[in-house]
Design an enzyme around this catalytic site. Structure first.
Site, PDB file in Angstrom:
ATOM      1  N   SER A 210       2.635  -1.197   2.652  1.00 23.99           N
ATOM      2  CA  SER A 210       3.138  -0.092   3.460  1.00 23.99           C
ATOM      3  C   SER A 210       2.608  -0.214   4.873  1.00 23.99           C
ATOM      4  O   SER A 210       1.527  -0.760   5.095  1.00 23.99           O
ATOM      5  CB  SER A 210       2.664   1.249   2.887  1.00 23.99           C
ATOM      6  OG  SER A 210       2.977   2.323   3.759  1.00 23.99           O
TER       7      SER A 210
ATOM      8  N   TYR B  47      -3.365   7.755  -0.341  1.00 25.07           N
ATOM      9  CA  TYR B  47      -2.290   6.765  -0.286  1.00 25.07           C
ATOM     10  C   TYR B  47      -2.613   5.673   0.726  1.00 25.07           C
ATOM     11  O   TYR B  47      -2.507   4.482   0.445  1.00 25.07           O
ATOM     12  CB  TYR B  47      -0.972   7.465   0.072  1.00 25.07           C
ATOM     13  CG  TYR B  47       0.228   6.559   0.104  1.00 25.07           C
ATOM     14  CD1 TYR B  47       0.853   6.155  -1.073  1.00 25.07           C
ATOM     15  CD2 TYR B  47       0.759   6.122   1.316  1.00 25.07           C
ATOM     16  CE1 TYR B  47       1.968   5.330  -1.043  1.00 25.07           C
ATOM     17  CE2 TYR B  47       1.875   5.301   1.354  1.00 25.07           C
ATOM     18  CZ  TYR B  47       2.476   4.908   0.168  1.00 25.07           C
ATOM     19  OH  TYR B  47       3.572   4.094   0.206  1.00 25.07           O
TER      20      TYR B  47
END
Length: 156
Positions: A33, A46
Site C-alpha cells: 500500500s 494498518y
C-alpha cells in the site's frame, strides 16, 4: 498484523518451498500500500502493518536471489471499486479522517493524485503482470506505486 504480515509470511514461506523444489525460480508479488511509506491520519495499525509487509518483501528479496526467486511490491492507493476493505466501517472511518462523506471518497482520493485518477483493480493486476510477465525478469526488491501519483508516497 495476523492477516497482513503473518499471512504474507506464511503464504510466502509455502510458495518459496514449492519454488525451491521446482528449481527454476519464480516471482512473489506482494500487494502492500501507499500507506507503507505515507503516515496518514488515524491509521497506525494498518499503516504499520503495511510498512512491515514492505520490509518483509525486501528481506525476502535479499534472501532469495540465489534461488532466482524475485520478490517485489505493488503499492496501490485507495482501490475503492470491488474491494472489501471498504466494508465494516472502514469507509466511514476514512471519510471522517478526511472530513468528507463516504460518497465523496472516490473523488477525494482521485483529486489528491497528480493524475486525478481513481485506482481500479485492473490497474493493480497490470502492475503485477509487469513484474511477472517477463519484462522485469531481472528485478527484485522493488516497489511499483499504482496510486495515480501521490507525492507523499514517492520513494526518496
Amino acid at each position: 498484523y495476523d492477516i497482513l504480515v503473518k499471512g504474507q509470511f506464511i503464504v510466502s514461506k509455502a510458495g518459496i518451498e514449492v519454488m525451491r523444489k521446482q528449481g527454476f525460480g519464480g516471482d512473489i508479488v506482494n500487494i502492500v500500500s501507499k500507506n507503507a511509506v505515507v503516515a496518514g491520519p488515524n491509521n497506525p495499525g494498518y499503516g504499520s502493518a503495511k510498512a512491515a509487509q514492505a520490509h518483509l518483501t525486501r528481506l525476502m528479496a535479499a534472501e532469495l536471489g540465489a534461488d532466482k526467486i524475485r520478490v517485489n511490491t505493488v503499492n496501490p492507493d485507495a482501490v475503492i471499486s470491488d474491494s472489501n476493505i471498504w466494508s465494516g466501517g472502514w469507509a466511514e472511518g476514512r471519510a471522517k479522517a478526511y472530513g468528507v462523506t463516504v460518497e465523496e471518497l472516490p473523488a477525494y482520493y482521485a483529486k489528491r493524485t497528480l493524475l486525478n485518477e481513481i485506482i481500479l483493480p485492473d490497474d493493480i493486476a497490470n502492475a503485477c503482470y509487469a513484474f511477472v510477465g517477463g519484462l522485469l525478469g531481472k528485478s527484485t526488491g522493488n516497489a511499483l506505486n499504482v496510486d495515480g501519483g501521490v507525492g507523499m508516497g514517492f520513494y526518496r
